[in-house]
Design a protein around this motif. Structure first.
Motif, PDB file in Angstrom:
ATOM      1  N   ALA A  59      19.368  55.687   1.064  1.00 35.88           N
ATOM      2  CA  ALA A  59      18.323  55.010   0.293  1.00 35.88           C
ATOM      3  C   ALA A  59      17.665  55.977  -0.690  1.00 35.88           C
ATOM      4  CB  ALA A  59      17.273  54.408   1.228  1.00 35.88           C
ATOM      5  N   ARG A  60      17.445  57.201  -0.270  1.00 38.72           N
ATOM      6  CA  ARG A  60      16.822  58.203  -1.146  1.00 38.72           C
ATOM      7  C   ARG A  60      17.731  58.484  -2.345  1.00 38.72           C
ATOM      8  NH1 ARG A  60      15.843  61.240   2.568  1.00 38.72           N
ATOM      9  NH2 ARG A  60      13.758  60.487   2.975  1.00 38.72           N
ATOM     10  N   GLU A  61      19.007  58.738  -2.077  1.00 36.10           N
ATOM     11  CA  GLU A  61      19.966  58.997  -3.159  1.00 36.10           C
ATOM     12  C   GLU A  61      20.060  57.793  -4.098  1.00 36.10           C
ATOM     13  OE1 GLU A  61      24.763  59.727  -3.643  1.00 36.10           O
ATOM     14  OE2 GLU A  61      23.811  60.372  -1.774  1.00 36.10           O
ATOM     15  N   SER A  62      20.136  56.606  -3.528  1.00 31.59           N
ATOM     16  CA  SER A  62      20.244  55.375  -4.299  1.00 31.59           C
ATOM     17  C   SER A  62      19.009  55.144  -5.162  1.00 31.59           C
ATOM     18  CB  SER A  62      20.445  54.187  -3.350  1.00 31.59           C
ATOM     19  OG  SER A  62      20.394  52.972  -4.052  1.00 31.59           O
ATOM     20  N   SER A  63      17.835  55.232  -4.552  1.00 29.72           N
ATOM     21  CA  SER A  63      16.606  54.959  -5.298  1.00 29.72           C
ATOM     22  C   SER A  63      16.384  55.992  -6.396  1.00 29.72           C
ATOM     23  CB  SER A  63      15.400  54.889  -4.352  1.00 29.72           C
ATOM     24  OG  SER A  63      15.158  56.139  -3.745  1.00 29.72           O
ATOM     25  N   GLU A  64      16.751  57.244  -6.137  1.00 28.99           N
ATOM     26  CA  GLU A  64      16.612  58.277  -7.174  1.00 28.99           C
ATOM     27  C   GLU A  64      17.562  58.021  -8.340  1.00 28.99           C
ATOM     28  OE1 GLU A  64      16.964  62.020  -5.074  1.00 28.99           O
ATOM     29  OE2 GLU A  64      14.983  61.776  -4.157  1.00 28.99           O
ATOM     30  N   LYS A  65      18.797  57.614  -8.041  1.00 26.56           N
ATOM     31  CA  LYS A  65      19.757  57.321  -9.104  1.00 26.56           C
ATOM     32  C   LYS A  65      19.294  56.113  -9.921  1.00 26.56           C
ATOM     33  CE  LYS A  65      23.441  57.225 -11.616  1.00 26.56           C
ATOM     34  NZ  LYS A  65      23.571  58.134 -12.758  1.00 26.56           N
ATOM     35  N   ILE A  66      18.854  55.072  -9.244  1.00 22.71           N
ATOM     36  CA  ILE A  66      18.399  53.872  -9.954  1.00 22.71           C
ATOM     37  C   ILE A  66      17.150  54.191 -10.775  1.00 22.71           C
ATOM     38  CG2 ILE A  66      17.504  51.518  -9.690  1.00 22.71           C
ATOM     39  CD1 ILE A  66      19.439  51.294  -7.237  1.00 22.71           C
ATOM     40  N   TYR A  67      16.265  55.013 -10.237  1.00 26.88           N
ATOM     41  CA  TYR A  67      15.077  55.394 -11.004  1.00 26.88           C
ATOM     42  C   TYR A  67      15.470  56.233 -12.226  1.00 26.88           C
ATOM     43  CZ  TYR A  67      10.285  56.358 -12.205  1.00 26.88           C
ATOM     44  OH  TYR A  67       9.095  56.415 -12.886  1.00 26.88           O
ATOM     45  N   SER A  68      16.479  57.071 -12.097  1.00 27.12           N
ATOM     46  CA  SER A  68      16.920  57.851 -13.266  1.00 27.12           C
ATOM     47  C   SER A  68      17.523  56.924 -14.321  1.00 27.12           C
ATOM     48  CB  SER A  68      17.892  58.969 -12.867  1.00 27.12           C
ATOM     49  OG  SER A  68      19.166  58.468 -12.569  1.00 27.12           O
ATOM     50  N   LEU A  69      18.232  55.884 -13.905  1.00 27.42           N
ATOM     51  CA  LEU A  69      18.732  54.879 -14.861  1.00 27.42           C
ATOM     52  C   LEU A  69      17.554  54.167 -15.521  1.00 27.42           C
ATOM     53  CD1 LEU A  69      21.693  53.341 -12.814  1.00 27.42           C
ATOM     54  CD2 LEU A  69      21.877  54.752 -14.883  1.00 27.42           C
ATOM     55  N   PHE A  70      16.547  53.832 -14.729  1.00 27.04           N
ATOM     56  CA  PHE A  70      15.319  53.214 -15.237  1.00 27.04           C
ATOM     57  C   PHE A  70      14.736  54.070 -16.363  1.00 27.04           C
ATOM     58  CE2 PHE A  70      10.625  53.295 -14.813  1.00 27.04           C
ATOM     59  CZ  PHE A  70      10.307  51.970 -15.081  1.00 27.04           C
ATOM     60  N   GLU A  71      14.624  55.373 -16.113  1.00 27.62           N
ATOM     61  CA  GLU A  71      14.066  56.282 -17.116  1.00 27.62           C
ATOM     62  C   GLU A  71      14.956  56.373 -18.355  1.00 27.62           C
ATOM     63  OE1 GLU A  71      11.364  59.476 -14.768  1.00 27.62           O
ATOM     64  OE2 GLU A  71      13.529  59.682 -14.459  1.00 27.62           O
ATOM     65  N   GLU A  72      16.278  56.364 -18.162  1.00 27.25           N
ATOM     66  CA  GLU A  72      17.207  56.388 -19.306  1.00 27.25           C
ATOM     67  C   GLU A  72      17.039  55.132 -20.156  1.00 27.25           C
ATOM     68  OE1 GLU A  72      21.361  57.131 -18.366  1.00 27.25           O
ATOM     69  OE2 GLU A  72      20.746  58.507 -16.773  1.00 27.25           O
ATOM     70  N   TYR A  73      16.954  53.984 -19.511  1.00 26.07           N
ATOM     71  CA  TYR A  73      16.766  52.737 -20.253  1.00 26.07           C
ATOM     72  C   TYR A  73      15.456  52.795 -21.053  1.00 26.07           C
ATOM     73  CZ  TYR A  73      20.505  50.640 -17.379  1.00 26.07           C
ATOM     74  OH  TYR A  73      21.694  50.345 -16.754  1.00 26.07           O
ATOM     75  N   LEU A  74      14.383  53.278 -20.427  1.00 26.38           N
ATOM     76  CA  LEU A  74      13.111  53.390 -21.136  1.00 26.38           C
ATOM     77  C   LEU A  74      13.226  54.336 -22.327  1.00 26.38           C
ATOM     78  CD1 LEU A  74      10.436  53.603 -18.279  1.00 26.38           C
ATOM     79  CD2 LEU A  74      10.919  51.655 -19.780  1.00 26.38           C
ATOM     80  N   ALA A  75      13.875  55.476 -22.133  1.00 25.49           N
ATOM     81  CA  ALA A  75      14.031  56.455 -23.217  1.00 25.49           C
ATOM     82  C   ALA A  75      14.807  55.859 -24.393  1.00 25.49           C
ATOM     83  CB  ALA A  75      14.734  57.709 -22.696  1.00 25.49           C
ATOM     84  N   ASN A  76      15.697  54.929 -24.089  1.00 22.96           N
ATOM     85  CA  ASN A  76      16.490  54.263 -25.128  1.00 22.96           C
ATOM     86  C   ASN A  76      15.827  52.993 -25.648  1.00 22.96           C
ATOM     87  OD1 ASN A  76      18.612  56.149 -25.097  1.00 22.96           O
ATOM     88  ND2 ASN A  76      19.523  55.159 -23.310  1.00 22.96           N
ATOM     89  N   GLU A  77      14.565  52.761 -25.235  1.00 20.63           N
ATOM     90  CA  GLU A  77      13.836  51.545 -25.629  1.00 20.63           C
ATOM     91  C   GLU A  77      14.609  50.285 -25.236  1.00 20.63           C
ATOM     92  OE1 GLU A  77      10.674  51.269 -27.234  1.00 20.63           O
ATOM     93  OE2 GLU A  77      10.463  53.414 -26.826  1.00 20.63           O
ATOM     94  N   ASP A  78      15.281  50.345 -24.101  1.00 21.35           N
ATOM     95  CA  ASP A  78      16.062  49.219 -23.574  1.00 21.35           C
ATOM     96  C   ASP A  78      15.255  48.609 -22.423  1.00 21.35           C
ATOM     97  OD1 ASP A  78      17.871  47.457 -22.424  1.00 21.35           O
ATOM     98  OD2 ASP A  78      19.531  48.887 -22.402  1.00 21.35           O
ATOM     99  N   PHE A  79      14.295  47.765 -22.783  1.00 20.22           N
ATOM    100  CA  PHE A  79      13.418  47.194 -21.766  1.00 20.22           C
ATOM    101  C   PHE A  79      14.185  46.365 -20.744  1.00 20.22           C
ATOM    102  CE2 PHE A  79      11.174  43.576 -20.032  1.00 20.22           C
ATOM    103  CZ  PHE A  79      10.298  44.256 -19.201  1.00 20.22           C
ATOM    104  N   VAL A  80      15.162  45.585 -21.191  1.00 22.40           N
ATOM    105  CA  VAL A  80      15.895  44.726 -20.250  1.00 22.40           C
ATOM    106  C   VAL A  80      16.545  45.588 -19.175  1.00 22.40           C
ATOM    107  CG1 VAL A  80      17.714  42.997 -19.971  1.00 22.40           C
ATOM    108  CG2 VAL A  80      16.235  42.937 -21.994  1.00 22.40           C
ATOM    109  N   GLY A  81      17.174  46.681 -19.561  1.00 18.96           N
ATOM    110  CA  GLY A  81      17.778  47.588 -18.584  1.00 18.96           C
ATOM    111  C   GLY A  81      16.747  48.172 -17.640  1.00 18.96           C
ATOM    112  N   ALA A  82      15.604  48.583 -18.194  1.00 19.78           N
ATOM    113  CA  ALA A  82      14.538  49.149 -17.357  1.00 19.78           C
ATOM    114  C   ALA A  82      14.030  48.108 -16.372  1.00 19.78           C
ATOM    115  CB  ALA A  82      13.397  49.666 -18.236  1.00 19.78           C
ATOM    116  N   ASP A  83      13.863  46.875 -16.842  1.00 15.02           N
ATOM    117  CA  ASP A  83      13.366  45.833 -15.945  1.00 15.02           C
ATOM    118  C   ASP A  83      14.384  45.503 -14.865  1.00 15.02           C
ATOM    119  OD1 ASP A  83      11.089  44.128 -15.357  1.00 15.02           O
ATOM    120  OD2 ASP A  83      12.432  42.447 -15.822  1.00 15.02           O
ATOM    121  N   MET A  84      15.653  45.521 -15.221  1.00 16.99           N
ATOM    122  CA  MET A  84      16.689  45.278 -14.207  1.00 16.99           C
ATOM    123  C   MET A  84      16.698  46.410 -13.172  1.00 16.99           C
ATOM    124  SD  MET A  84      18.145  42.409 -14.565  1.00 16.99           S
ATOM    125  CE  MET A  84      19.624  42.684 -13.605  1.00 16.99           C
ATOM    126  N   ALA A  85      16.541  47.661 -13.608  1.00 24.57           N
ATOM    127  CA  ALA A  85      16.482  48.777 -12.655  1.00 24.57           C
ATOM    128  C   ALA A  85      15.262  48.610 -11.750  1.00 24.57           C
ATOM    129  CB  ALA A  85      16.439  50.110 -13.401  1.00 24.57           C
TER     130      ALA A  85
END
Length: 169
Positions: A59-85
């Motif tokens: 769960a720790r590895e998974s949540s950290e990876k998904i949170y890093s994707l969340f941050e990548e989506y935000l950095a790319n101004e991709d709100f839909v991706g961030a919201d899905m993460a």
């Protein structure tokens, strides 16, 4: 009685096999909770392979990876991706909580009535007795921390407000 589709409600009538929400973000709706988490592409395919909660370490590895994707989506101004993460983090919490409370993962006794499939709730069914699993409870707590971080992230909040103003007004 059919429910009226509002501009803010998640639109389940879309052909999800054909819509690329990265190319057509205007079709996305935040909806409530985890709505659409297993439908919205290409994000489902990008995030789902990382979504696991069997043990706290997983769960720790998974949540950290998904949170890093969340941050990548935000950095790319991709709100839909961030919201899905964010939704996958929420689902990590809710599903591991369910398994923490019910070893089978089933919360209610008996089948879901045909006219209620795909909806949440007991629909007159009795809740099964709780069998607490501390390992799954710890997994849930790990996801809860990341889900809370996502919901409170100022960049996420700003992008969510801008998205809603543009597409859900």
């Amino acid at each position: 009685m059919a429910t009226k589709q509002t501009n803010k409600a998640f639109n389940y009538s879309l052909d999800f096999d054909k819509v690329d929400f990265r190319k057509q973000p205007e079709l996305y709706r935040v909806g409530k909770g985890e709505q659409g988490v297993l439908l919205v592409e290409p994000y489902k395919s990008e995030i789902l392979p990382h979504w696991r909660f069997k043990t706290p370490d997983i769960a720790r590895e998974s949540s950290e990876k998904i949170y890093s994707l969340f941050e990548e989506y935000l950095a790319n101004e991709d709100f839909v991706g961030a919201d899905m993460a964010r939704k996958f983090l929420q689902m990590g919490y809710t599903r591991s909580r369910r398994y923490a409370n019910h070893k089978s993962g089933k919360k209610y006794n008996g089948p879901v009535p045909d006219d209620k499939k795909g909806q949440s709730g007991a629909h007159g069914r009795e809740e099964l007795p709780r069998e607490i699993d501390e390992v799954k409870a710890e997994s849930a707590a790990i996801f809860k921390v990341k889900w809370d971080q996502a919901k409170q992230n100022p960049h996420y909040i700003r992008q969510k407000e801008a998205f809603k103003a543009k597409y859900e007004a």
